[in-house]
Scaffold this motif. Structure first.
Motif, PDB file in Angstrom:
ATOM      1  N   LEU A   1       0.831  -1.204   0.000  1.00 23.12           N
ATOM      2  CA  LEU A   1       0.000   0.000   0.000  1.00 23.12           C
ATOM      3  C   LEU A   1       0.866   1.254   0.000  1.00 23.12           C
ATOM      4  CD1 LEU A   1      -2.709   1.436   0.132  1.00 23.12           C
ATOM      5  CD2 LEU A   1      -2.718   1.076   2.613  1.00 23.12           C
ATOM      6  N   ALA A   2       1.941   1.251   0.797  1.00 21.37           N
ATOM      7  CA  ALA A   2       2.832   2.410   0.843  1.00 21.37           C
ATOM      8  C   ALA A   2       3.453   2.661  -0.530  1.00 21.37           C
ATOM      9  CB  ALA A   2       3.928   2.189   1.892  1.00 21.37           C
ATOM     10  N   ALA A   3       3.890   1.598  -1.189  1.00 22.28           N
ATOM     11  CA  ALA A   3       4.505   1.747  -2.507  1.00 22.28           C
ATOM     12  C   ALA A   3       3.489   2.234  -3.536  1.00 22.28           C
ATOM     13  CB  ALA A   3       5.122   0.417  -2.938  1.00 22.28           C
ATOM     14  N   LEU A   4       2.262   1.752  -3.445  1.00 22.01           N
ATOM     15  CA  LEU A   4       1.210   2.187  -4.367  1.00 22.01           C
ATOM     16  C   LEU A   4       0.919   3.671  -4.195  1.00 22.01           C
ATOM     17  CD1 LEU A   4      -1.089   1.680  -6.409  1.00 22.01           C
ATOM     18  CD2 LEU A   4      -2.515   0.941  -4.467  1.00 22.01           C
ATOM     19  N   LEU A   5       0.782   4.114  -2.947  1.00 23.90           N
ATOM     20  CA  LEU A   5       0.505   5.528  -2.692  1.00 23.90           C
ATOM     21  C   LEU A   5       1.655   6.413  -3.171  1.00 23.90           C
ATOM     22  CD1 LEU A   5      -1.071   5.143   0.863  1.00 23.90           C
ATOM     23  CD2 LEU A   5      -2.284   5.822  -1.216  1.00 23.90           C
ATOM     24  N   ASP A   6       2.884   5.965  -2.961  1.00 23.74           N
ATOM     25  CA  ASP A   6       4.038   6.740  -3.423  1.00 23.74           C
ATOM     26  C   ASP A   6       4.067   6.816  -4.949  1.00 23.74           C
ATOM     27  OD1 ASP A   6       4.852   7.200  -0.842  1.00 23.74           O
ATOM     28  OD2 ASP A   6       6.347   5.589  -0.817  1.00 23.74           O
ATOM     29  N   ALA A   7       3.730   5.703  -5.611  1.00 21.41           N
ATOM     30  CA  ALA A   7       3.738   5.686  -7.074  1.00 21.41           C
ATOM     31  C   ALA A   7       2.683   6.634  -7.633  1.00 21.41           C
ATOM     32  CB  ALA A   7       3.504   4.262  -7.571  1.00 21.41           C
ATOM     33  N   LEU A   8       1.526   6.698  -6.999  1.00 17.57           N
ATOM     34  CA  LEU A   8       0.467   7.592  -7.469  1.00 17.57           C
ATOM     35  C   LEU A   8       0.893   9.058  -7.361  1.00 17.57           C
ATOM     36  CD1 LEU A   8      -2.576   5.728  -5.874  1.00 17.57           C
ATOM     37  CD2 LEU A   8      -2.256   6.135  -8.326  1.00 17.57           C
ATOM     38  N   ILE A   9       1.596   9.407  -6.273  1.00 13.99           N
ATOM     39  CA  ILE A   9       2.092  10.773  -6.128  1.00 13.99           C
ATOM     40  C   ILE A   9       3.164  11.054  -7.184  1.00 13.99           C
ATOM     41  CG2 ILE A   9       3.399  12.324  -4.631  1.00 13.99           C
ATOM     42  CD1 ILE A   9       0.519  12.065  -3.803  1.00 13.99           C
ATOM     43  N   ALA A  10       4.070  10.095  -7.375  1.00 11.49           N
ATOM     44  CA  ALA A  10       5.144  10.286  -8.349  1.00 11.49           C
ATOM     45  C   ALA A  10       4.598  10.451  -9.761  1.00 11.49           C
ATOM     46  CB  ALA A  10       6.122   9.113  -8.289  1.00 11.49           C
ATOM     47  N   ASP A  11       3.507   9.752 -10.060  1.00 13.54           N
ATOM     48  CA  ASP A  11       2.902   9.830 -11.389  1.00 13.54           C
ATOM     49  C   ASP A  11       1.870  10.954 -11.488  1.00 13.54           C
ATOM     50  OD1 ASP A  11       4.414   7.697 -12.283  1.00 13.54           O
ATOM     51  OD2 ASP A  11       2.897   6.190 -11.738  1.00 13.54           O
ATOM     52  N   GLU A  12       1.788  11.775 -10.445  1.00 14.42           N
ATOM     53  CA  GLU A  12       0.878  12.930 -10.413  1.00 14.42           C
ATOM     54  C   GLU A  12      -0.586  12.543 -10.614  1.00 14.42           C
ATOM     55  OE1 GLU A  12       2.313  15.892 -13.125  1.00 14.42           O
ATOM     56  OE2 GLU A  12       4.102  16.330 -11.911  1.00 14.42           O
ATOM     57  N   LYS A  13      -0.938  11.385 -10.108  1.00 12.54           N
ATOM     58  CA  LYS A  13      -2.340  10.956 -10.121  1.00 12.54           C
ATOM     59  C   LYS A  13      -2.932  11.260  -8.743  1.00 12.54           C
ATOM     60  CE  LYS A  13      -2.004   7.536 -13.771  1.00 12.54           C
ATOM     61  NZ  LYS A  13      -2.898   8.297 -14.674  1.00 12.54           N
ATOM     62  N   HIS A  14      -3.052  12.548  -8.446  1.00 11.03           N
ATOM     63  CA  HIS A  14      -3.400  12.976  -7.095  1.00 11.03           C
ATOM     64  C   HIS A  14      -4.843  12.619  -6.720  1.00 11.03           C
ATOM     65  CE1 HIS A  14       0.440  15.014  -6.906  1.00 11.03           C
ATOM     66  NE2 HIS A  14       0.172  15.638  -8.047  1.00 11.03           N
ATOM     67  N   GLU A  15      -5.767  12.723  -7.647  1.00 12.00           N
ATOM     68  CA  GLU A  15      -7.161  12.382  -7.330  1.00 12.00           C
ATOM     69  C   GLU A  15      -7.302  10.896  -7.031  1.00 12.00           C
ATOM     70  OE1 GLU A  15      -9.483  13.831 -10.595  1.00 12.00           O
ATOM     71  OE2 GLU A  15      -9.500  15.893  -9.843  1.00 12.00           O
ATOM     72  N   LEU A  16      -6.649  10.056  -7.831  1.00 12.04           N
ATOM     73  CA  LEU A  16      -6.696   8.619  -7.566  1.00 12.04           C
ATOM     74  C   LEU A  16      -5.962   8.297  -6.273  1.00 12.04           C
ATOM     75  CD1 LEU A  16      -7.632   5.844  -8.441  1.00 12.04           C
ATOM     76  CD2 LEU A  16      -5.594   5.660  -9.901  1.00 12.04           C
ATOM     77  N   TRP A  17      -4.867   9.057  -5.981  1.00 14.24           N
ATOM     78  CA  TRP A  17      -4.177   8.861  -4.695  1.00 14.24           C
ATOM     79  C   TRP A  17      -5.138   9.078  -3.536  1.00 14.24           C
ATOM     80  CZ3 TRP A  17      -3.871  12.478  -0.798  1.00 14.24           C
ATOM     81  CH2 TRP A  17      -3.089  12.117   0.319  1.00 14.24           C
ATOM     82  N   MET A  18      -5.944  10.151  -3.606  1.00 11.75           N
ATOM     83  CA  MET A  18      -6.860  10.421  -2.507  1.00 11.75           C
ATOM     84  C   MET A  18      -7.891   9.302  -2.378  1.00 11.75           C
ATOM     85  SD  MET A  18      -9.155  13.795  -1.612  1.00 11.75           S
ATOM     86  CE  MET A  18     -10.395  13.526  -2.886  1.00 11.75           C
ATOM     87  N   ALA A  19      -8.425   8.815  -3.502  1.00 12.18           N
ATOM     88  CA  ALA A  19      -9.417   7.741  -3.452  1.00 12.18           C
ATOM     89  C   ALA A  19      -8.813   6.471  -2.854  1.00 12.18           C
ATOM     90  CB  ALA A  19      -9.963   7.467  -4.854  1.00 12.18           C
ATOM     91  N   VAL A  20      -7.585   6.125  -3.278  1.00 15.54           N
ATOM     92  CA  VAL A  20      -6.926   4.925  -2.753  1.00 15.54           C
ATOM     93  C   VAL A  20      -6.608   5.095  -1.273  1.00 15.54           C
ATOM     94  CG1 VAL A  20      -4.826   3.526  -2.885  1.00 15.54           C
ATOM     95  CG2 VAL A  20      -6.011   4.198  -4.989  1.00 15.54           C
TER      96      VAL A  20
END
Length: 435
Positions: free
Chosen positions: A227-246
């Motif tokens: 989960l930590a790696a997934l959240l970090d990847a979403l931030i790195a890929d600038e998928k901020h809205e999906l980061w918040m949902a996840v």
């Protein structure tokens, strides 16, 4: 009602004697218009009458006798009046010919239509599944041998439609549950004979079967490091809205569809509706459920996601917002799943953990609640925060384990390595003195 007389030896005299002999006194028959009027006089002197769409003629004697027999049987089985028995018979009765060859026959297609109408408020996919199962059951009446009661129908259904359903699985339970509900409806509302009662209890369990591999089919939880790696990847890929949902789903243990039912009260996240019901439940308010983040070690993703959600600094992904506007929870969960399925880093996680699904984010919360901290959360408290009963919690989350989990569990209670002597053999710990 005019008094009717029939001469001894005539067809109508014999018919009335037959009905009295088979069903007792209190029945009256006479011609009216192009049909036959049937009257039942009750013990208190009251009467009830119905019209049988059967011509009053010698050639119809058998059809009339059969029709009266069907109505009398339904009155006795269901403890209902003549009019109610006739009304139910009209809903599902086949066409009665002059020879009476199908008197009392049930139009199962008509019964299926009526039953499905009562389920029309179910969400689209649920309704489609129910309709398919009921239609499959009705199709068995065209097969050979033809089912003659509820037991034979359900056994025939299992033989014909269980090829794609694993023994002991929820699929078989849903199939037979829908068939049973249909049969009970046909009996209670359409006047079908009581012999169509569905199988229950152990008899139905035999058809459902059991599976020794049930534990292997559990949806796995996402582990904290994943989960930590997934959240970090979403931030790195600038998928901020999906980061918040996840982050909301994973850190707070939400069902993905509950993204459509969130409120913030005094800085705490609440789920305000029941996503497990049909599509009309979105409009029904219920007591809000408190949800609390179980943060990953050294992180605050849940708190940050909640703050940005509350302040409106970030929105949920557009696809999720569109699904929320549709008014159907199922579409919200589907939209969330589709976004994750299309995300390359999520695909890499699934490649290493093949059974991983978006629901694994919720399961990961449950895993952390019991295995992720020095002091585990009680089952009762975890179940309340997840929005289900302790029994449901045990059923879904009480069987998770893997080899590393077993090592960690033993290490947690022993704290130290086993004692050993100089030869390397394990020594028994010293006995405690009895005081």
């Amino acid at each position: 009602m005019p008094k009717t007389f029939s001469k001894q030896g005539t067809w109508d005299h014999d018919l009335r004697r037959q009905i009295k002999r088979e069903h007792g006194t209190g029945w009256t028959l006479y011609p009216q218009s192009s049909g036959t009027k049937l009257t039942r006089r009750y013990e208190d002197g009251k009467k009830s009458s119905v019209m049988l769409e059967i011509e009053w003629a010698p050639s119809s004697a058998t059809a009339i006798a059969n029709a009266v027999g069907v109505l009398a049987a339904r009155m006795n089985e269901h403890d209902i009046s003549l009019r109610e028995a006739h009304r139910r018979s009209q809903q599902v009765a086949g066409v009665v010919t002059g020879k009476g060859v199908v008197a009392g026959a049930i139009d199962w297609s008509a019964a299926a239509d009526a039953f499905l109408e009562t389920r029309s408020d179910r969400r689209g996919t649920t309704m489609a599944d129910t309709s398919k199962r009921v239609r499959n059951a009705v199709s068995l009446f065209e097969a050979s041998p033809r089912p003659t009661d509820g037991s034979s129908l359900m056994r025939a259904y299992a033989r014909n439609f269980f090829d794609g359903c694993a023994p002991g699985g929820s699929g078989r339970k849903r199939h037979l549950g829908d068939v049973a509900a249909f049969l009970n409806y046909a009996i209670d509302k359409c006047g079908a004979p009581a012999r169509w009662k569905p199988l229950e209890g152990e008899d139905r369990d035999v058809l459902i079967g059991t599976s020794d591999e049930a534990d292997d089919n559990l949806t796995p939880p996402i582990k904290p490091e994943q989960l930590a790696a997934l959240l970090d990847a979403l931030i790195a890929d600038e998928k901020h809205e999906l980061w918040m949902a996840v982050a909301l789903v994973g850190c707070f243990g939400l069902r993905p569809a509950e993204l459509a039912a969130l409120d913030v009260e005094d800085g705490e996240l609440m789920v305000r509706s029941n996503v497990k019901c049909n599509k009309s439940s979105m409009k029904k308010q219920k007591l809000p459920r408190l949800v609390i983040a179980l943060e990953l070690d050294g992180r605050d993703d849940g708190a940050r996601a909640l703050a940005q959600y509350q302040l409106g600094q970030l929105k949920l992904p557009r696809a999720v917002r569109t699904a929320i506007d549709s008014g159907e929870f199922k579409k919200v969960g589907d939209a969330f799943r589709q976004l994750l399925d299309r995300y390359p880093y999520w695909q890499s996680l699934v490649a290493t953990t093949p059974d991983l699904t978006p629901y694994s984010l919720r399961h990961g919360w449950a895993w952390r609640a019991h295995k992720g901290y020095a002091t585990p959360l009680s089952v009762r408290d975890a179940a309340a925060l997840l929005g289900h009963t302790p029994n449901t919690h045990h059923r879904h989350y009480g069987r998770w384990t893997d080899q590393q989990g077993l090592r960690d569990a033993v290490k947690k209670i022993t704290r130290t390595a086993p004692l050993s002597d100089q030869s390397g053999r394990q020594k028994a710990p010293p006995r405690a003195e009895i005081v």
